[in-house]
Structures are given as C-alpha cells and as structure tokens.
Write a protein that holds these residues in place. Sequence first.
Motif, PDB file in Angstrom:
ATOM      1  N   PRO A  20       0.781  -1.187  -0.041  1.00 35.07           N
ATOM      2  CA  PRO A  20      -0.053   0.247   0.005  1.00 35.07           C
ATOM      3  C   PRO A  20       0.858   1.125   0.082  1.00 35.07           C
ATOM      4  O   PRO A  20       0.309   2.518  -0.378  1.00 35.07           O
ATOM      5  CB  PRO A  20      -0.725  -0.086   1.350  1.00 35.07           C
ATOM      6  N   GLY A  21       2.172   1.242   0.128  1.00 35.82           N
ATOM      7  CA  GLY A  21       2.766   2.570   0.497  1.00 35.82           C
ATOM      8  C   GLY A  21       3.346   2.868  -0.931  1.00 35.82           C
ATOM      9  O   GLY A  21       4.056   3.675  -1.236  1.00 35.82           O
ATOM     10  N   LEU A  59       9.705  -1.415  -4.459  1.00 34.11           N
ATOM     11  CA  LEU A  59      10.003  -1.628  -3.114  1.00 34.11           C
ATOM     12  C   LEU A  59      10.472  -0.117  -2.457  1.00 34.11           C
ATOM     13  O   LEU A  59      10.339   0.344  -1.618  1.00 34.11           O
ATOM     14  CB  LEU A  59      10.855  -2.633  -2.847  1.00 34.11           C
ATOM     15  N   ALA A  60      11.243   0.179  -3.391  1.00 27.13           N
ATOM     16  CA  ALA A  60      12.197   1.816  -3.109  1.00 27.13           C
ATOM     17  C   ALA A  60      11.197   2.790  -2.852  1.00 27.13           C
ATOM     18  O   ALA A  60      11.420   3.593  -2.087  1.00 27.13           O
ATOM     19  CB  ALA A  60      13.217   2.095  -4.174  1.00 27.13           C
ATOM     20  N   GLU A  65       8.882   0.261   6.426  1.00 26.20           N
ATOM     21  CA  GLU A  65       8.184  -0.596   7.337  1.00 26.20           C
ATOM     22  C   GLU A  65       7.375  -1.519   6.593  1.00 26.20           C
ATOM     23  O   GLU A  65       6.870  -2.804   7.023  1.00 26.20           O
ATOM     24  CB  GLU A  65       7.265  -0.123   8.479  1.00 26.20           C
ATOM     25  N   GLU A  66       7.136  -1.330   5.501  1.00 30.09           N
ATOM     26  CA  GLU A  66       6.316  -2.323   4.587  1.00 30.09           C
ATOM     27  C   GLU A  66       7.085  -3.255   3.453  1.00 30.09           C
ATOM     28  O   GLU A  66       6.609  -4.014   2.812  1.00 30.09           O
ATOM     29  CB  GLU A  66       5.247  -1.365   3.623  1.00 30.09           C
ATOM     30  N   GLY A  71       8.487  -7.178  -0.094  1.00 31.18           N
ATOM     31  CA  GLY A  71       9.581  -7.956  -0.787  1.00 31.18           C
ATOM     32  C   GLY A  71       9.244  -9.282  -0.973  1.00 31.18           C
ATOM     33  O   GLY A  71       9.970  -9.891  -2.216  1.00 31.18           O
ATOM     34  N   ALA A  72       9.009  -9.934   0.092  1.00 30.86           N
ATOM     35  CA  ALA A  72       9.163 -11.462   0.181  1.00 30.86           C
ATOM     36  C   ALA A  72       7.960 -11.972  -0.896  1.00 30.86           C
ATOM     37  O   ALA A  72       7.906 -12.713  -1.698  1.00 30.86           O
ATOM     38  CB  ALA A  72       8.435 -11.744   1.654  1.00 30.86           C
ATOM     39  N   PHE A  73       6.924 -11.076  -0.975  1.00 35.59           N
ATOM     40  CA  PHE A  73       5.798 -11.565  -1.968  1.00 35.59           C
ATOM     41  C   PHE A  73       6.210 -11.270  -3.158  1.00 35.59           C
ATOM     42  O   PHE A  73       6.075 -11.979  -4.109  1.00 35.59           O
ATOM     43  CB  PHE A  73       4.528 -10.662  -1.416  1.00 35.59           C
TER      44      PHE A  73
END
Length: 158
Positions: A20-21, A59-60, A65-66, A71-73
């Motif tokens: 969501p971020g 991701l960047a 915190e997310e 990242g794993a997903f």
Amino acid sequence: MMRTFSALLVALAMLLVVAPGCKKSDSAEGGASGSSGSSAAAATGGIVGSWNLDTDAMLAAMPEEERAMAGAFMGMMQMTMTFGADNTVAMRISMMGQEETESGTYETVSTEGTTTVIRMTSADGQVANLSIDASTAGQLRITDLDEPEEVLIFSRAE
C-alpha cells in the motif's frame, strides 16, 4: 471489478494488499488530456517492446516498514507486458509455479508530455484504461485509472 484484464486485476489486488505504500507520486499526477488520435499514437512508440515488473523500484517507493513483507511477496512474482507496434499487447504473470497469460489490443486515448493514456482491450473484451508515465528513461509507471492511487513500475526488458 470486471473492467480490466483478469491478470492485471490479480496483480493489482495482490499489490494493494502487500504494497500500500507504493503510491502514485506527485510528479506522475498530471492529467492526460492533451492531443489524441494519430498524433498521440506516435507518442506510444516509447512503450513498444517488452517490460518487466521492476520490484526493486516498487520496493524503493514504499515506506521502509512495508518493504519486508512486500519484498517477500514480490520476490515470488514476475510480470512482463509486451506492447507491439501493431497495437497488440501481451501480458504474462508467473507466481509460485503458476503462470497466466493474457493478450489483446491497445489504443492511444490521449497524451501530454511524457504521459500517455491508453485503452487496453483483452481478447475476451475486458477493458482497462491505463495512464503510462514514461518520464524516467527505461521505465514505465502504469496506473489503472480506476485505481489511481496505486502504480506498477516496469523496466524495459533486455
């Protein structure tokens, strides 16, 4: 929502849950109400080719915190979109050993600066209106206009 490609819906829905971020940035927010028709079609030349989901860029763009959960997903998922010069589009999503492909066509609705709005129609008639920001070299930021707060970031495939 049944208006977009089913694979794109799956990818967006999964990313809504875990990422969501990764919001649309202020710099990518302009409208796309500029020219249309054949002059706008020339602008789509920049999207022609194959593009891979850029999980590092996504991701960047997320709050720290997310990143771990997302990242794993995202590490389990690969997505490629290919835009043809003949206005065809193909999409492939692979996740956890499963692969889904979709195909269809796209047309330019409008363009303004580095942002082009296209209408994609899948082989089974589902329609997605997408805003594509190509302001960063070698990268596309694709937003489903029905879910404008979320964005998928793609890098040109090698």
